[in-house]
Design a protein around this motif. Structure first.
Motif, PDB file in Angstrom:
ATOM      1  N   ALA A 153       0.835  -1.200   0.000  1.00 51.56           N
ATOM      2  CA  ALA A 153       0.000   0.000   0.000  1.00 51.56           C
ATOM      3  C   ALA A 153       0.876   1.258   0.000  1.00 51.56           C
ATOM      4  N   ALA A 209       2.234   1.709  -3.419  1.00 45.95           N
ATOM      5  CA  ALA A 209       1.186   2.124  -4.345  1.00 45.95           C
ATOM      6  C   ALA A 209       0.887   3.613  -4.185  1.00 45.95           C
ATOM      7  N   GLU A 210       0.859   4.060  -2.935  1.00 42.96           N
ATOM      8  CA  GLU A 210       0.607   5.480  -2.666  1.00 42.96           C
ATOM      9  C   GLU A 210       1.745   6.333  -3.236  1.00 42.96           C
ATOM     10  N   ALA A 244       1.426   6.340  -7.035  1.00 45.06           N
ATOM     11  CA  ALA A 244       0.296   7.143  -7.511  1.00 45.06           C
ATOM     12  C   ALA A 244       0.598   8.633  -7.357  1.00 45.06           C
TER      13      ALA A 244
END
Lengths: 203, 228
Positions: free
Chosen positions: B10, B13-14, B17
């Motif tokens: 996570a 991914a953050e 992004a």
């Protein structure tokens, strides 16, 4: 089992609601009704733990949600007023990020989740270029990636067309018949087929 | 089949992004940098070309410009995410929200702090900074600007729910920026006159490490208050 006990919400000097009590078992839908400004969104935010109630408590399987926050959040999916989409990310990128936010998800490909909400061909369009209804559909696609039993949805079908609404009703019905729970607010009359629907009115 | 999403996934991914968002929204990236350059250029014009005066002022001006441009960049840290609701989703993720927020702060520093450091030698040249101070200047900015981003994040978290919170944000975070400014500028100052700047640099490093330790938790708590 999801339970709310004696919830009260005060905004400024206004008491929005007081003494809200309900219990939902697996396989039930709770539809919250009320006029604009009656505190539906405030109630939902309290149920997720985003806001604190003036008094009262919320329980997930008998435990206060503030005490075992992590296991509660693993079992919860919340769709608010806002879509939670980043404007400069495409539909599929947004959905991939949402999947990572979840504690656990099923192995359904993100692509397929978008197809199911009728967004084939729009995967790589940036979120801010999508129409309001399409954005809402991307947000609803999150539901099908998730394995969480409890869904809390704030006006989920705003801006969604007739076909989209009936697909949404199907999704909810399937989820609930498989032992899920749904709490939602809506101004439309929705038909969830065989699913057991309770209702709560805020005045 | 169920996939268990790990925190490190996570986090990455953050990070990914946010880097992608920064790349697609370049104006947010260039504004603080332009501001940094403009302050230094205008200063050089305003004070005049006399190299003795300029080089005396250089450490302070470079650090003040760096501080103000980080402050300018801060506003973007959570603003969009607050408005589009993805901050809400981040807080409702079962993962530790402080870790995901740290990812956002890291990206913010990478896209606003790091370019500033890279461009600083040119600014130093314009400000007639003595040659022997370049290394210290780069090092002091490298060690000090992460503290600015981290401390600033707490302030942004607290003011995320307030429209036009720029002034309030400045009032909140500038007092906390001052120690970083003092030691940053004094490190560069010391090395312009040939003194060792290691004391100040260690302190800057300590500021950054301490803020790395505490501010992600404070920011996460601040955001929860803003969302309430």
């Amino acid at each position: 089992m999801f339970q709310a006990k004696e919830l009260e919400c005060v905004k400024g000097y206004d008491c929005l609601f007081t003494n809200i009590n309900f219990t939902i078992q697996a396989g039930e839908i709770l539809q919250i009704q009320g006029t604009n400004g009656s505190g539906k969104t405030s109630l939902l935010r309290i149920l997720t733990g985003l806001s604190q109630p003036e008094t009262g408590e919320v329980f997930w399987n008998g435990t206060n949600i503030d005490i075992d926050r992590e296991s509660y959040l693993e079992n919860l999916i919340y769709i608010g007023h806002t879509n939670g989409l980043k404007a400069e990310l495409s539909a599929i990128e947004n959905l991939q990020l949402s999947r990572q936010y979840l504690g656990q998800s099923n192995d359904k490909p993100t692509q397929q989740a978008l197809e199911e909400v009728g967004l084939t061909g729009y995967e790589h369009i940036l979120a801010h270029q999508l129409s309001a209804g399409q954005k809402r559909r991307v947000t609803l696609a999150r539901l099908s990636l998730n394995t969480a039993p409890l869904w809390i949805l704030d006006e989920p079908v705003t801006a969604i067309d007739v076909d989209g609404v009936s697909a949404f009703e199907k999704t909810i019905e399937t989820h609930v018949l498989n032992g899920g729970m749904v709490i939602l607010t809506t101004h439309q009359s929705l038909n969830f087929g065989k699913a057991k629907t309770l209702s709560l009115s805020l005045t | 089949m169920m996939l268990k999403q790990s925190l490190s996934q996570a986090f990455l991914a953050e990070l990914h992004a946010d880097l992608r968002l920064a790349y697609r929204n370049k104006s947010a990236l260039f504004n603080p940098l332009m501001f940094f350059i403009m302050v230094a250029v205008l200063f050089a014009f305003g004070v005049g070309p006399e190299s003795t005066v300029l080089s005396k002022l250089a450490p302070g001006v470079i650090w003040v410009a760096a501080l103000l441009s980080s402050l300018l960049a801060l506003d973007h840290l959570f603003r969009e995410d607050y408005e589009n609701g993805s901050l809400e989703q981040l807080i409702l993720s079962p993962h530790a929200s402080s870790a995901l927020i740290l990812a956002k702060i890291i990206v913010h520093w990478l896209v606003t702090g790091l370019p500033l450091i890279l461009i600083s030698p040119f600014i130093a040249m314009m400000m007639q900074l003595p040659g022997q101070a370049y290394g210290t200047m780069l090092l002091s900015l490298l060690l000090g600007t992460p503290a600015l981003s981290l401390i600033g994040a707490v302030g942004v978290g607290l003011t995320a729910g307030i429209k036009r919170s720029g002034l309030l944000l400045s009032l909140l975070v500038i007092p906390l920026f001052i120690p970083v400014l003092i030691f940053g500028a004094s490190a560069v100052q010391a090395s312009t006159i040939g003194l060792s700047a290691s004391g100040q640099l260690y302190l800057l490093a300590a500021f950054s490490l301490l803020s790395l330790l505490f501010t992600p938790f404070a920011t996460s708590a601040a955001i929860k208050i803003s969302l309430n």
